[in-house]
Design an enzyme around this catalytic site. Structure first.
Site, PDB file in Angstrom:
ATOM      1  CG  ASP A   1      -1.702  -1.332   1.284  1.00  0.00           C
ATOM      2  OD1 ASP A   1      -2.072  -1.855   0.213  1.00  0.00           O
ATOM      3  OD2 ASP A   1      -1.841  -1.862   2.396  1.00  0.00           O
ATOM      4  CD  GLU A   2       4.702  -0.533  -0.469  1.00  0.00           C
ATOM      5  OE1 GLU A   2       3.850  -0.817  -1.335  1.00  0.00           O
ATOM      6  OE2 GLU A   2       5.314  -1.389   0.194  1.00  0.00           O
TER       7      GLU A   2
ATOM      8  N   GLY B   1       0.048   1.458  -7.349  1.00  0.00           N
ATOM      9  CA  GLY B   1      -0.958   1.603  -8.405  1.00  0.00           C
ATOM     10  C   GLY B   1      -0.882   2.964  -9.072  1.00  0.00           C
TER      11      GLY B   1
ATOM     12  CB  ALA C   1      -3.005  -6.867  -4.869  1.00  0.00           C
TER      13      ALA C   1
ATOM     14  CG  HIS D   1      -2.583  -2.132  -6.824  1.00  0.00           C
ATOM     15  ND1 HIS D   1      -2.211  -3.027  -7.783  1.00  0.00           N
ATOM     16  CD2 HIS D   1      -1.927  -2.503  -5.713  1.00  0.00           C
ATOM     17  CE1 HIS D   1      -1.357  -3.902  -7.264  1.00  0.00           C
ATOM     18  NE2 HIS D   1      -1.174  -3.603  -6.006  1.00  0.00           N
TER      19      HIS D   1
ATOM     20  CB  THR E   1      -7.016 -10.503   1.997  1.00  0.00           C
ATOM     21  OG1 THR E   1      -6.512 -11.588   1.207  1.00  0.00           O
ATOM     22  CG2 THR E   1      -5.962  -9.408   2.108  1.00  0.00           C
TER      23      THR E   1
ATOM     24  CE  LYS F   1       3.176 -21.772  -8.779  1.00  0.00           C
ATOM     25  NZ  LYS F   1       3.264 -20.371  -9.198  1.00  0.00           N
TER      26      LYS F   1
ATOM     27  CG  ASN G   1       0.558  -8.819  -1.899  1.00  0.00           C
ATOM     28  OD1 ASN G   1       0.470  -9.768  -2.652  1.00  0.00           O
ATOM     29  ND2 ASN G   1      -0.516  -8.265  -1.357  1.00  0.00           N
TER      30      ASN G   1
ATOM     31  N   GLY H   1      -0.025  13.857  -3.227  1.00  0.00           N
ATOM     32  CA  GLY H   1      -1.485  13.778  -3.198  1.00  0.00           C
ATOM     33  C   GLY H   1      -1.912  12.528  -3.949  1.00  0.00           C
TER      34      GLY H   1
HETATM   35  P1  2SA Z   1      -2.928 -13.011   2.240  1.00  0.00           P
HETATM   36  O1  2SA Z   1      -4.388 -12.674   2.101  1.00  0.00           O
HETATM   37  O2  2SA Z   1      -2.689 -14.471   2.510  1.00  0.00           O
HETATM   38  O3  2SA Z   1      -2.082 -12.501   1.127  1.00  0.00           O
HETATM   39  O4  2SA Z   1      -2.475 -12.251   3.593  1.00  0.00           O
HETATM   40  C1  2SA Z   1      -1.180 -12.459   4.129  1.00  0.00           C
HETATM   41  C2  2SA Z   1      -0.604 -11.170   4.671  1.00  0.00           C
HETATM   42  O5  2SA Z   1      -0.396 -10.260   3.579  1.00  0.00           O
HETATM   43  C3  2SA Z   1      -1.059  -9.056   3.850  1.00  0.00           C
HETATM   44  N1  2SA Z   1      -1.608  -8.482   2.617  1.00  0.00           N
HETATM   45  C4  2SA Z   1      -1.625  -7.174   2.362  1.00  0.00           C
HETATM   46  N2  2SA Z   1      -1.030  -6.139   2.996  1.00  0.00           N
HETATM   47  C5  2SA Z   1      -1.264  -4.911   2.485  1.00  0.00           C
HETATM   48  N3  2SA Z   1      -2.113  -4.660   1.434  1.00  0.00           N
HETATM   49  C6  2SA Z   1      -2.712  -5.684   0.798  1.00  0.00           C
HETATM   50  N4  2SA Z   1      -3.712  -5.463  -0.083  1.00  0.00           N
HETATM   51  C7  2SA Z   1      -4.952  -4.797   0.424  1.00  0.00           C
HETATM   52  C8  2SA Z   1      -4.816  -3.283   0.352  1.00  0.00           C
HETATM   53  C9  2SA Z   1      -5.216  -5.316   1.839  1.00  0.00           C
HETATM   54  C10 2SA Z   1      -6.577  -5.049   2.457  1.00  0.00           C
HETATM   55  O6  2SA Z   1      -4.401  -2.811  -0.701  1.00  0.00           O
HETATM   56  O7  2SA Z   1      -5.118  -2.568   1.307  1.00  0.00           O
HETATM   57  O8  2SA Z   1      -7.481  -4.464   1.878  1.00  0.00           O
HETATM   58  O9  2SA Z   1      -6.710  -5.492   3.641  1.00  0.00           O
HETATM   59  C11 2SA Z   1      -2.434  -7.009   1.223  1.00  0.00           C
HETATM   60  N5  2SA Z   1      -2.821  -8.227   0.776  1.00  0.00           N
HETATM   61  C12 2SA Z   1      -2.288  -9.121   1.642  1.00  0.00           C
HETATM   62  C13 2SA Z   1      -2.202  -9.428   4.772  1.00  0.00           C
HETATM   63  O10 2SA Z   1      -2.703  -8.316   5.483  1.00  0.00           O
HETATM   64  C14 2SA Z   1      -1.531 -10.452   5.668  1.00  0.00           C
HETATM   65  O11 2SA Z   1      -0.769  -9.803   6.631  1.00  0.00           O
HETATM   66  P1  GDP Z   2      -0.742   0.035  -3.542  1.00  0.00           P
HETATM   67  O1  GDP Z   2      -1.305  -1.238  -3.004  1.00  0.00           O
HETATM   68  O2  GDP Z   2       0.722   0.158  -3.291  1.00  0.00           O
HETATM   69  O3  GDP Z   2      -1.092   0.286  -4.976  1.00  0.00           O
HETATM   70  O4  GDP Z   2      -1.412   1.222  -2.689  1.00  0.00           O
HETATM   71  P2  GDP Z   2      -2.950   1.403  -2.304  1.00  0.00           P
HETATM   72  O5  GDP Z   2      -3.682   1.904  -3.497  1.00  0.00           O
HETATM   73  O6  GDP Z   2      -3.476   0.202  -1.600  1.00  0.00           O
HETATM   74  O7  GDP Z   2      -2.857   2.524  -1.183  1.00  0.00           O
HETATM   75  C1  GDP Z   2      -2.268   3.780  -1.421  1.00  0.00           C
HETATM   76  C2  GDP Z   2      -3.307   4.868  -1.150  1.00  0.00           C
HETATM   77  O8  GDP Z   2      -2.662   6.130  -1.089  1.00  0.00           O
HETATM   78  C3  GDP Z   2      -4.334   5.008  -2.280  1.00  0.00           C
HETATM   79  O9  GDP Z   2      -5.554   5.370  -1.701  1.00  0.00           O
HETATM   80  C4  GDP Z   2      -3.783   6.118  -3.162  1.00  0.00           C
HETATM   81  O10 GDP Z   2      -4.797   6.843  -3.847  1.00  0.00           O
HETATM   82  C5  GDP Z   2      -3.129   7.005  -2.119  1.00  0.00           C
HETATM   83  N1  GDP Z   2      -1.925   7.725  -2.580  1.00  0.00           N
HETATM   84  C6  GDP Z   2      -0.949   7.298  -3.420  1.00  0.00           C
HETATM   85  N2  GDP Z   2       0.034   8.216  -3.490  1.00  0.00           N
HETATM   86  C7  GDP Z   2      -0.321   9.242  -2.678  1.00  0.00           C
HETATM   87  C8  GDP Z   2       0.304  10.468  -2.297  1.00  0.00           C
HETATM   88  O11 GDP Z   2       1.402  10.801  -2.704  1.00  0.00           O
HETATM   89  N3  GDP Z   2      -0.383  11.259  -1.402  1.00  0.00           N
HETATM   90  C9  GDP Z   2      -1.610  10.908  -0.895  1.00  0.00           C
HETATM   91  N4  GDP Z   2      -2.201  11.730  -0.040  1.00  0.00           N
HETATM   92  N5  GDP Z   2      -2.219   9.759  -1.235  1.00  0.00           N
HETATM   93  C10 GDP Z   2      -1.574   8.930  -2.098  1.00  0.00           C
HETATM   94 MG    MG Z   3      -2.772  -1.858  -1.700  1.00  0.00          MG
END
Ligand code: 2SA
Ligand code: GDP
Ligand code: MG
Length: 425
Positions: free
Chosen positions: A13-14, A17, A39, A41, A133, A144, A224, A415
């Site tokens: 979630d850096e 996307g 995932a 994004h 998730t 697999k 991820n 932003g």
């Molecule tokens: P999994 O479902 O088996 O892959 O979960 C294992 C761990 O990997 C983490 N995980 C994530 N961490 C951050 N972002 C992810 N994607 C979504 C997002 C997560 C969400 O973009 O916000 O909506 O909750 C993601 N997918 C997997 C997970 O939290 C477990 O720690």
């Molecule tokens: P990804 O899983 O790495 O693609 O990231 P996510 O989409 O899950 O989460 C990143 C969140 O931060 C999203 O809601 C984006 O719209 C937002 N975002 C991305 N870059 C920036 C930024 O530079 N500033 C702010 N305020 N939000 C951002």
């Molecule tokens: Mg994400």
């Protein structure tokens, strides 16, 4: 012609996307190499002055660019009903992917029973659950690795598919007891889904190599992130795929020599969703501030993300493994109001500095985190469009990261929107 790669450098979630969407404006093919619809994004764009938000889970984010083709590589695990759900949702938002989305015949299938088992495994783990998730990712990758999984191509030999499917479900009943599941109904459903899926299916090895050979620009979208990697993350609190640069080669069938620029996406602070260690987590007002100002909620599950300071021990570990050529620092605007900003620079145990990010979670639980404190800039950077206009303390924060990692920061996110990205030369 080389392949550009975007990878998450922390716990996900850096903002991968958003960068992928920006880069997709000048690429022909955007490919996913690992993971599944765990995932999430988020892409925010302005379409004729109207703000549109797209949430991608399984499909490559590059699809927002109508001239970009999407490929779901062989390294993914795919829940076909979710594939169509996501595709239909994009269509409803006016994004037509007809004829420009393809899926590997070698990708593994995730079934509803994998998702049920994912939940049951978490219950079994009790207090030490992973916080998955519940999309069935772990159980599908387990299948697999144990060589019993079903792949996309199996869908097109229905009798064989049905036989193998029944065996798989029986195996799960033996292990987890009899849960409610309409095995025969699923077999019928997948016969229909197979026909709908047929036009999307390709031999992805031939497909991507043909694209590269005909000088098409290829972008790989990591899902991820490094600290969730099965080998190099905080095992067992990880996902079940290879989220590193290695996963790009194994998940797409491309050799390392075809990989060009590797871009690491780094959030200006750290978040983690799910269980597991997080040394710089802030359980105080700072954590709440980052969570609220940063709108840190899971894109897939809606869960609150845990928040803390930027951890350069993590980033260094990540740089070593993925060999980033450049970094995209994101969400720097979320730090705007802070008077002081901490950055973790070292882990110590019993007063001795650790040489890297420890493998053993017992050791990790004992680390003392050493921080540098940098002054904040206390002003909004959201509308700044050029590096030179950023406040001095903001530039110092960026420079600190560059000199620690020895990797240049090339993009700075200020932003969520496409336009809120500063290019630093
Ligand atoms: P999994 O479902 O088996 O892959 O979960 C294992 C761990 O990997 C983490 N995980 C994530 N961490 C951050 N972002 C992810 N994607 C979504 C997002 C997560 C969400 O973009 O916000 O909506 O909750 C993601 N997918 C997997 C997970 O939290 C477990 O720690
Ligand atoms: P990804 O899983 O790495 O693609 O990231 P996510 O989409 O899950 O989460 C990143 C969140 O931060 C999203 O809601 C984006 O719209 C937002 N975002 C991305 N870059 C920036 C930024 O530079 N500033 C702010 N305020 N939000 C951002
Ligand atoms: Mg994400």
């Amino acid at each position: 012609m080389s392949v550009t790669v975007v990878l998450g450098s922390q716990w996900g979630d850096e903002g991968k996307g958003k960068l992928v969407d920006i880069l997709a404006a000048s690429v022909d093919l955007c490919a996913r190499c690992a993971g599944g619809n765990n995932a999430g994004h988020t892409i925010v764009v302005k379409d004729k002055g109207v703000k549109k938000t797209y949430a991608f889970h399984l499909l490559p984010s590059g699809l927002v660019n109508p001239a970009c083709t999407g490929l779901i590589g062989s390294g993914l695990v795919v829940h076909i009903p979710s594939f169509f759900k996501e595709l239909d949702a994009l269509q409803e938002q006016g994004l037509d992917c007809t004829g420009r989305l393809f899926i590997s015949d070698r990708a593994h299938l995730v079934f509803d029973f994998h998702q049920i088992v994912d939940g049951l495994k978490e219950v079994e783990l009790g207090g030490s659950s992973i916080g998955t998730t519940k999309k069935g990712i772990g159980p599908a990758y387990s299948g697999k690795a144990s060589r019993s999984g079903l792949r996309v191509h199996h869908l097109f030999d229905h009798e064989n598919f049905a036989q193998k499917f029944r065996k798989l479900v029986e195996g799960r009943f033996k292990r987890y007891g009899h849960f409610e599941y309409d095995t025969e109904g699923e077999i019928v459903r997948y016969k229909q889904l197979a026909e709908r899926l047929r036009p999307y299916v390709v031999d992805s090895v031939v497909f991507i190599h043909n694209a590269i050979a005909s000088n098409k620009k290829v972008l790989v979208e990591g899902a991820n992130a490094l600290m969730l990697d099965l080998d190099f993350g905080t095992y067992p609190y990880v996902t079940s795929s290879s989220t590193t640069i290695g996963g790009v080669c194994t998940g797409l069938g491309i050799p390392p020599k075809l990989i060009g620029e590797v871009i690491g996406v780094v959030k200006a602070y750290t978040t983690r969703v799910g269980g597991g260690p997080f040394p710089t987590e802030q359980l105080d007002d700072i954590g709440v501030h980052l969570q609220e100002v940063g709108h840190e909620y899971g894109t897939t599950t809606g869960r609150r993300r845990r928040c803390g300071w930027l951890d350069l021990v993590v980033l260094k570990h990540s740089c070593l493994i993925n060999g980033y050529d450049s970094l995209n620092l994101t969400k720097l605007d979320i730090l705007d109001q802070l008077a002081d900003i901490k950055i973790a620079v070292q882990y110590k145990v019993d007063g001795k500095e650790l040489p890297g990010f420890p493998a053993d979670l017992e050791v990790l639980s004992k680390v003392e985190v050493v921080y540098e404190i940098l002054p904040g800039w206390k002003s909004s950077i959201e509308n700044i469009t050029s590096y030179s206009d950023l406040p001095d303390n903001c530039k110092k924060y960026i420079n600190f990261i560059e000199s620690f990692t020895k990797v240049p920061v090339k993009w700075i996110g200020v932003g969520p929107g496409r336009e809120s990205m500063i290019m630093k030369s």
